[in-house]
Design an enzyme around this catalytic site. Structure first.
Site, PDB file in Angstrom:
ATOM      1  N   GLN A  58       0.785  -1.286   0.096  1.00 33.16           N
ATOM      2  CA  GLN A  58      -0.004   0.101   0.021  1.00 33.16           C
ATOM      3  C   GLN A  58       0.711   1.284   0.146  1.00 33.16           C
ATOM      4  O   GLN A  58       0.771   1.818   1.066  1.00 33.16           O
ATOM      5  CB  GLN A  58      -0.908  -0.077   1.170  1.00 33.16           C
ATOM      6  CG  GLN A  58      -1.971  -1.512   1.373  1.00 33.16           C
ATOM      7  CD  GLN A  58      -2.568  -1.383   2.530  1.00 33.16           C
ATOM      8  OE1 GLN A  58      -3.232  -0.207   3.066  1.00 33.16           O
ATOM      9  NE2 GLN A  58      -2.893  -2.412   2.913  1.00 33.16           N
ATOM     10  N   HIS A  91       8.431  -3.836  -2.167  1.00 29.75           N
ATOM     11  CA  HIS A  91       7.326  -3.629  -3.223  1.00 29.75           C
ATOM     12  C   HIS A  91       7.592  -2.599  -4.581  1.00 29.75           C
ATOM     13  O   HIS A  91       7.314  -2.787  -5.700  1.00 29.75           O
ATOM     14  CB  HIS A  91       5.805  -3.695  -2.882  1.00 29.75           C
ATOM     15  CG  HIS A  91       4.813  -3.665  -3.975  1.00 29.75           C
ATOM     16  ND1 HIS A  91       4.432  -5.093  -4.560  1.00 29.75           N
ATOM     17  CD2 HIS A  91       3.867  -2.842  -4.507  1.00 29.75           C
ATOM     18  CE1 HIS A  91       3.646  -4.727  -5.777  1.00 29.75           C
ATOM     19  NE2 HIS A  91       3.395  -3.750  -5.821  1.00 29.75           N
ATOM     20  N   ASP A 130       3.623  -8.820 -15.185  1.00 28.67           N
ATOM     21  CA  ASP A 130       2.875  -7.694 -15.253  1.00 28.67           C
ATOM     22  C   ASP A 130       3.630  -6.412 -15.452  1.00 28.67           C
ATOM     23  O   ASP A 130       4.959  -6.562 -15.462  1.00 28.67           O
ATOM     24  CB  ASP A 130       2.011  -7.330 -14.066  1.00 28.67           C
ATOM     25  CG  ASP A 130       2.753  -7.477 -12.730  1.00 28.67           C
ATOM     26  OD1 ASP A 130       3.879  -7.201 -12.647  1.00 28.67           O
ATOM     27  OD2 ASP A 130       2.224  -7.617 -11.882  1.00 28.67           O
ATOM     28  N   LYS A 153      -1.337  -6.827 -18.994  1.00 27.75           N
ATOM     29  CA  LYS A 153      -2.550  -7.199 -18.083  1.00 27.75           C
ATOM     30  C   LYS A 153      -3.281  -5.902 -17.737  1.00 27.75           C
ATOM     31  O   LYS A 153      -2.243  -4.864 -17.671  1.00 27.75           O
ATOM     32  CB  LYS A 153      -2.331  -8.121 -17.128  1.00 27.75           C
ATOM     33  CG  LYS A 153      -1.566  -7.702 -16.000  1.00 27.75           C
ATOM     34  CD  LYS A 153      -1.692  -8.258 -14.705  1.00 27.75           C
ATOM     35  CE  LYS A 153      -1.370  -7.257 -13.466  1.00 27.75           C
ATOM     36  NZ  LYS A 153      -1.248  -8.107 -12.204  1.00 27.75           N
ATOM     37  N   ARG A 155      -6.054  -4.802 -14.581  1.00 26.52           N
ATOM     38  CA  ARG A 155      -6.616  -5.371 -13.263  1.00 26.52           C
ATOM     39  C   ARG A 155      -7.704  -4.142 -12.875  1.00 26.52           C
ATOM     40  O   ARG A 155      -7.557  -3.083 -12.726  1.00 26.52           O
ATOM     41  CB  ARG A 155      -5.740  -5.444 -12.092  1.00 26.52           C
ATOM     42  CG  ARG A 155      -6.191  -5.917 -10.810  1.00 26.52           C
ATOM     43  CD  ARG A 155      -5.337  -5.566  -9.469  1.00 26.52           C
ATOM     44  NE  ARG A 155      -3.984  -6.344  -9.665  1.00 26.52           N
ATOM     45  CZ  ARG A 155      -4.053  -7.424  -9.233  1.00 26.52           C
ATOM     46  NH1 ARG A 155      -5.040  -8.114  -8.508  1.00 26.52           N
ATOM     47  NH2 ARG A 155      -2.957  -8.118  -9.102  1.00 26.52           N
ATOM     48  N   ASP A 180       9.021 -12.791  -9.468  1.00 24.65           N
ATOM     49  CA  ASP A 180       8.318 -11.624  -8.777  1.00 24.65           C
ATOM     50  C   ASP A 180       8.654 -11.431  -7.511  1.00 24.65           C
ATOM     51  O   ASP A 180       9.528 -12.365  -6.775  1.00 24.65           O
ATOM     52  CB  ASP A 180       6.791 -11.947  -9.151  1.00 24.65           C
ATOM     53  CG  ASP A 180       5.966 -10.782  -9.089  1.00 24.65           C
ATOM     54  OD1 ASP A 180       6.489  -9.846  -8.938  1.00 24.65           O
ATOM     55  OD2 ASP A 180       4.824 -10.814  -9.544  1.00 24.65           O
ATOM     56  N   THR A 185      -2.604 -12.912  -3.468  1.00 27.58           N
ATOM     57  CA  THR A 185      -3.596 -13.812  -3.570  1.00 27.58           C
ATOM     58  C   THR A 185      -3.234 -14.642  -4.740  1.00 27.58           C
ATOM     59  O   THR A 185      -4.013 -15.656  -5.150  1.00 27.58           O
ATOM     60  CB  THR A 185      -4.754 -12.944  -4.410  1.00 27.58           C
ATOM     61  OG1 THR A 185      -4.313 -12.318  -5.807  1.00 27.58           O
ATOM     62  CG2 THR A 185      -5.518 -12.025  -3.285  1.00 27.58           C
ATOM     63  N   THR A 188      -2.382 -12.995 -10.193  1.00 26.64           N
ATOM     64  CA  THR A 188      -1.464 -12.688 -11.389  1.00 26.64           C
ATOM     65  C   THR A 188      -0.863 -13.854 -11.876  1.00 26.64           C
ATOM     66  O   THR A 188      -0.991 -14.075 -13.019  1.00 26.64           O
ATOM     67  CB  THR A 188      -0.499 -11.567 -11.111  1.00 26.64           C
ATOM     68  OG1 THR A 188      -1.189 -10.364 -10.943  1.00 26.64           O
ATOM     69  CG2 THR A 188       0.260 -11.277 -12.264  1.00 26.64           C
TER      70      THR A 188
END
Length: 259
Positions: A58, A91, A130, A153, A155, A180, A185, A188
């Site tokens: 986030q 991230h 991605d 892609k 989302r 990655d 989840t 992807t």
């Protein structure tokens, strides 16, 4: 959360190791309280080892009304007056700007290169799943001396639904390697695996630094076309899954602590 440091001899320096993973909020508060307790015991210098920095996904306000959670967590950690923080594969590298404390952001790419360097051949191609993984995947492909392909892609930010629009090159008969930073989840990866299988790839291996082990995610991966998943132990490993392989970041972190 209640913390009590019972050691009578704590010295002037300390290293506190805690991934901000599930239960995320408890681990975050516990880390801060341990650091405060050590300071009150007379420790002058604390290094924080946070292999997975919770809330780092986030790192921006995606929709009006949302908080900038990564910045809030950074401020919470600043209260502990750490000498430096050692973490793995943030991230987004821009997260470091939220901190006044020195951040050492180690990369899982070197570990993965060591693992795969003798396993790749002319039929291997790295696939970036991605847009966010493009730069890192391209570096990984160069490190291994193999080709690169990019998946396009989109989302839906409300539903989370992923739609794959295409890939930059043909991959029929190729041994695919996806690198990655994070599995949450797994949507992807799972959609990419379905797409690549339809396009005739020979095999799919995945390497990811962090695996948050959300309920049911690894089971879906086990049942997918993905042949194997290599992850580090930045989050407490969950063994017993047929496709899951785990490598340790401990030696790399120890080397950085001694630096």
């Amino acid at each position: 959360i209640r913390v009590w440091v019972t050691e009578t001899q704590v010295g002037k320096k300390a290293v506190v190791v805690q991934s901000i993973s599930h239960p995320t909020d408890s681990h975050l508060i516990e880390f801060c309280l341990i650091c405060d307790a050590l300071k009150r015991k007379g420790v002058k210098e604390i290094i924080g080892v946070i292999p997975w920095l919770g809330y780092s996904k986030q790192d921006k306000v995606f929709r009006p009304g949302e908080p900038l959670s990564a910045a809030v967590v950074a401020k919470m950690l600043e209260v502990t007056a750490l000498k430096k923080i050692i973490t793995y594969d943030l991230h987004n590298s821009n997260i470091t700007r939220f901190f006044k404390t020195k951040i050492i952001n180690l990369s899982g790419r070197k570990l993965f290169r060591e693992y795969f360097i003798n396993k790749v051949d002319k039929q291997t191609v790295v696939v970036a799943p991605d847009k966010g993984a493009r730069e890192s995947s391209a570096r990984f492909a160069r490190n291994l001396g193999v080709g690169i392909a990019y998946i396009k892609k989109i989302r839906d930010l409300s539903s989370g639904k992923i739609t794959i629009l295409g890939i930059s090159r043909k991959v029929i008969g190729k041994k695919v390697l996806i690198k990655d930073d994070l599995i949450v989840t797994g949507s992807t990866l799972l959609e990419a695996a379905k797409f690549l299988t339809k396009h005739g790839v020979k095999s799919i291996e995945v390497a990811a630094t962090h695996h948050l082990y959300l309920p049911g995610v690894q089971k879906q991966i086990d049942q997918s076309p993905i042949n194997s998943l290599l992850v580090t132990d930045t989050v407490q490993p969950r063994n017993g899954h047929k496709k899951l392989k785990i490598i340790s970041v401990a030696s790399k972190i120890a080397k950085e602590i001694r630096a």
